[in-house]
Design a protein around this motif. Structure first.
Motif, PDB file in Angstrom:
ATOM      1  N   ARG A 293       0.855  -1.195   0.000  1.00  0.00           N
ATOM      2  CA  ARG A 293       0.000   0.000   0.000  1.00  0.00           C
ATOM      3  C   ARG A 293       0.881   1.233   0.000  1.00  0.00           C
ATOM      4  O   ARG A 293       1.868   1.303   0.760  1.00  0.00           O
ATOM      5  CB  ARG A 293      -0.896   0.000   1.243  1.00  0.00           C
ATOM      6  CG  ARG A 293      -1.846   1.183   1.393  1.00  0.00           C
ATOM      7  CD  ARG A 293      -2.625   1.013   2.684  1.00  0.00           C
ATOM      8  NE  ARG A 293      -3.604   2.063   2.922  1.00  0.00           N
ATOM      9  CZ  ARG A 293      -3.336   3.217   3.518  1.00  0.00           C
ATOM     10  NH1 ARG A 293      -2.105   3.497   3.902  1.00  0.00           N
ATOM     11  NH2 ARG A 293      -4.287   4.106   3.719  1.00  0.00           N
ATOM     12  N   ASP A 327       3.800   7.346   2.956  1.00  0.00           N
ATOM     13  CA  ASP A 327       4.101   6.125   3.705  1.00  0.00           C
ATOM     14  C   ASP A 327       3.860   4.896   2.828  1.00  0.00           C
ATOM     15  O   ASP A 327       3.082   4.938   1.861  1.00  0.00           O
ATOM     16  CB  ASP A 327       3.344   6.064   5.043  1.00  0.00           C
ATOM     17  CG  ASP A 327       1.853   5.863   4.912  1.00  0.00           C
ATOM     18  OD1 ASP A 327       1.434   4.823   4.389  1.00  0.00           O
ATOM     19  OD2 ASP A 327       1.087   6.742   5.367  1.00  0.00           O
ATOM     20  N   THR A 329       3.304   0.556   3.097  1.00  0.00           N
ATOM     21  CA  THR A 329       2.987  -0.569   3.981  1.00  0.00           C
ATOM     22  C   THR A 329       3.119  -1.864   3.197  1.00  0.00           C
ATOM     23  O   THR A 329       2.525  -2.014   2.124  1.00  0.00           O
ATOM     24  CB  THR A 329       1.537  -0.466   4.515  1.00  0.00           C
ATOM     25  OG1 THR A 329       1.346   0.803   5.139  1.00  0.00           O
ATOM     26  CG2 THR A 329       1.248  -1.573   5.533  1.00  0.00           C
ATOM     27  N   SER A 331       2.508  -5.897   3.718  1.00  0.00           N
ATOM     28  CA  SER A 331       1.820  -6.808   4.642  1.00  0.00           C
ATOM     29  C   SER A 331       1.905  -8.255   4.135  1.00  0.00           C
ATOM     30  O   SER A 331       1.936  -8.506   2.926  1.00  0.00           O
ATOM     31  CB  SER A 331       0.339  -6.440   4.772  1.00  0.00           C
ATOM     32  OG  SER A 331       0.190  -5.135   5.294  1.00  0.00           O
ATOM     33  N   SER A 356       2.327  -6.333   9.300  1.00  0.00           N
ATOM     34  CA  SER A 356       2.497  -5.213   8.362  1.00  0.00           C
ATOM     35  C   SER A 356       3.694  -4.378   8.797  1.00  0.00           C
ATOM     36  O   SER A 356       3.873  -4.123   9.991  1.00  0.00           O
ATOM     37  CB  SER A 356       1.248  -4.323   8.345  1.00  0.00           C
ATOM     38  OG  SER A 356       0.119  -5.066   7.953  1.00  0.00           O
ATOM     39  N   MET A 358       5.425  -0.682   8.176  1.00  0.00           N
ATOM     40  CA  MET A 358       5.096   0.639   7.637  1.00  0.00           C
ATOM     41  C   MET A 358       6.333   1.541   7.686  1.00  0.00           C
ATOM     42  O   MET A 358       7.094   1.507   8.657  1.00  0.00           O
ATOM     43  CB  MET A 358       3.960   1.286   8.449  1.00  0.00           C
ATOM     44  CG  MET A 358       2.720   0.400   8.581  1.00  0.00           C
ATOM     45  SD  MET A 358       1.465   1.102   9.674  1.00  0.00           S
ATOM     46  CE  MET A 358       0.732   2.323   8.586  1.00  0.00           C
TER      47      MET A 358
END
Lengths: 395, 71
Positions: A293, A327, A329, A331, A356, A358
């Motif tokens: 993400r 940011d 992420t 996972s 996850s 980050m």
């Protein structure tokens, strides 16, 4: 004069009759749409027990979460939720302008889903409490399956009544009112592809800043070259978010998905969120998922890492969540399904672990733990890990 | 308004009479758990809450409930 009054009266009657006819017509059409429905389903009866943890940037938050859902008859499903955050914070904000602290937030929620043919109506109530923040949230929504069950349209409304307190100041008590209006559509595109689209418009009104957070400004009289004053936010914020999610089935019992969200608000924040994931079933018992993400936002118009002087603007913020940053992420998760033939009162169960990682990179929020010429500090960055370990039981 | 009513009327007719281009017996893949968007709501709503607390944007997702989670 008489003629003019008569004309106005007749015109008024015509308008009233026309409007009434249109309302009746719309009601009939909507009723027809709803009545052509035949069947849909309620959520499954299941219980989830989760331990969650967030660890990063000097902040550790963990606790349990329990969700139990049970149907009552063929038309009603009810759920209850209990959730705790135990917070231990020594974040960059805290260590540069305050003292590390610990606190606990407890959230209790309950809800009902009522199914009538292809129409589902939902109600949920949530109350959250911590030592300096109280939140009560009520949500209602109505969903309608249509077009041969290929389309589901949902309309929703959420109202939040929050009270902000301040530790050490018993008389400090400020309100925040939140309203969210939502419309979403879930659409079957092919026998292997789903699309969902959601649009939220949100209004926040009241005391929207953090009572502890402060902004810094240039102060030649200070040994550090800068001083702090309390931040000041506007007392209204209107936000809009539009999100798409596309999911495609792959031949070897797997799926790939992609999503995008556009966000914009009246504080001049614009944000883009992209996500991409892959879900893979292995034999009958295992499920693996990986996802990525990406998030990017522009700063609020009243944000500054350092203001030129005391009271430089009407509104001032130095909240890193209102600065310009990105940011990422990554996972990964695994689910193991056990007791597929049932055990005790349960039909089956799963154990699940999701992790996850980050990475936050701020463009114009400086790391004040580095002592240097004010304004020359490096941009702040930090990483965090999020753990979700849970077991689910169907009954 | 007239155009809106025509569209609404058309939708109401289609909603009842539409022959789905994906037949019920063709939906096995769509019903598979790998295709469920919110498979485990207790877990997905937690991650949405983390994003809500750490990012300036929010909405059009899965999170519910309240609380600050600031700093």
């Amino acid at each position: 004069m008489h003629v003019k009054v008569l004309v106005v009266q007749v015109w008024h009657q015509v308008v009233v009759v026309a409007v009434t006819k249109r309302i009746i017509l719309i009601a009939v059409l909507l009723a027809q749409t709803i009545n052509c429905a035949t069947a849909a389903v309620l959520p499954e009866d299941r219980a989830d027990v989760m331990f969650h943890e967030y660890d990063g940037g000097g902040v550790e938050i963990n606790g349990p979460s329990v969700l139990v859902r049970k149907s009552v008859g063929k038309s009603v499903s009810a759920y209850a939720k209990y959730y705790v955050d135990t917070v231990s914070s020594a974040s960059i904000d805290v260590i540069t302008t305050a003292s590390p602290y610990k606190e606990e937030r407890t959230e209790i929620g309950a809800g009902l889903d009522y199914l009538h043919e292809k129409t589902k109506m939902s109600l949920s109530l949530t109350t959250s409490s911590e030592n300096d923040y109280e939140a009560d949230t009520t949500s209602v929504s109505i969903s309608q399956d249509m077009f041969g069950d290929l389309t589901t349209v949902t309309l929703g409304y959420t109202k939040g009544d929050n009270v902000v307190g301040k530790n050490g100041s018993a008389s400090f008590r400020k309100d925040i009112d939140l309203k969210v209006y939502r419309v979403s559509v879930s659409q079957v595109l092919t026998k292997d592809m789903l699309l969902s689209v959601a649009f939220d418009t949100m209004t926040d009104q009241g005391f929207l800043n953090n009572p502890y957070r402060r902004v810094r400004y240039i102060d030649a009289a200070s040994a550090t070259g800068y001083s702090y004053q309390e931040e000041v936010y506007p007392n209204t914020r209107t936000s809009n978010a539009l999100a798409f999610h596309l999911r495609h089935y792959l031949p070897h019992r797997a799926s790939v998905y992609a999503g995008y969200r556009y966000f914009v608000d009246t504080w001049s924040i614009q944000a883009d969120t992209f996500d991409l994931g892959y879900v893979h079933a292995h034999e009958d018992n295992w499920l693996f998922e990986i996802s990525y993400r990406f998030y990017s936002q522009s700063q609020a118009e009243f944000y500054s890492d350092m203001f030129p002087y005391f009271d430089a603007q009407t509104f001032m913020a130095r909240d890193k969540e209102l600065s310009s940053y990105t940011d990422h992420t990554i996972s990964a998760g695994v689910t193991y399904e056990f007791a597929k033939d049932g055990f005790s009162v349960f039909k089956k169960g799963t154990v699940n672990l999701y992790i996850s990682h980050m990475i936050f990179d701020y463009d114009n929020f400086k790391d004040l733990t580095v002592q240097t010429i004010p304004g020359d500090e490096p941009a702040y960055r930090f990483t965090a890990n999020v753990y979700r370990l849970f077991a689910s039981f169907w009954f | 308004m007239r155009i809106s009513l025509i569209i609404l009327f058309s939708l109401s007719i289609i909603a009842c009479d539409a022959q789905p281009w994906v037949k019920p017996y063709e939906r096995a893949h769509l019903a598979d758990k790998v295709m469920i968007i919110d498979r485990d709501s207790v877990a997905s709503s937690y991650l949405e809450h983390v994003y809500d607390a750490r990012e300036g944007a929010r909405g059009a997702g899965l999170a519910s409930g309240g609380g600050c989670g600031c700093n």
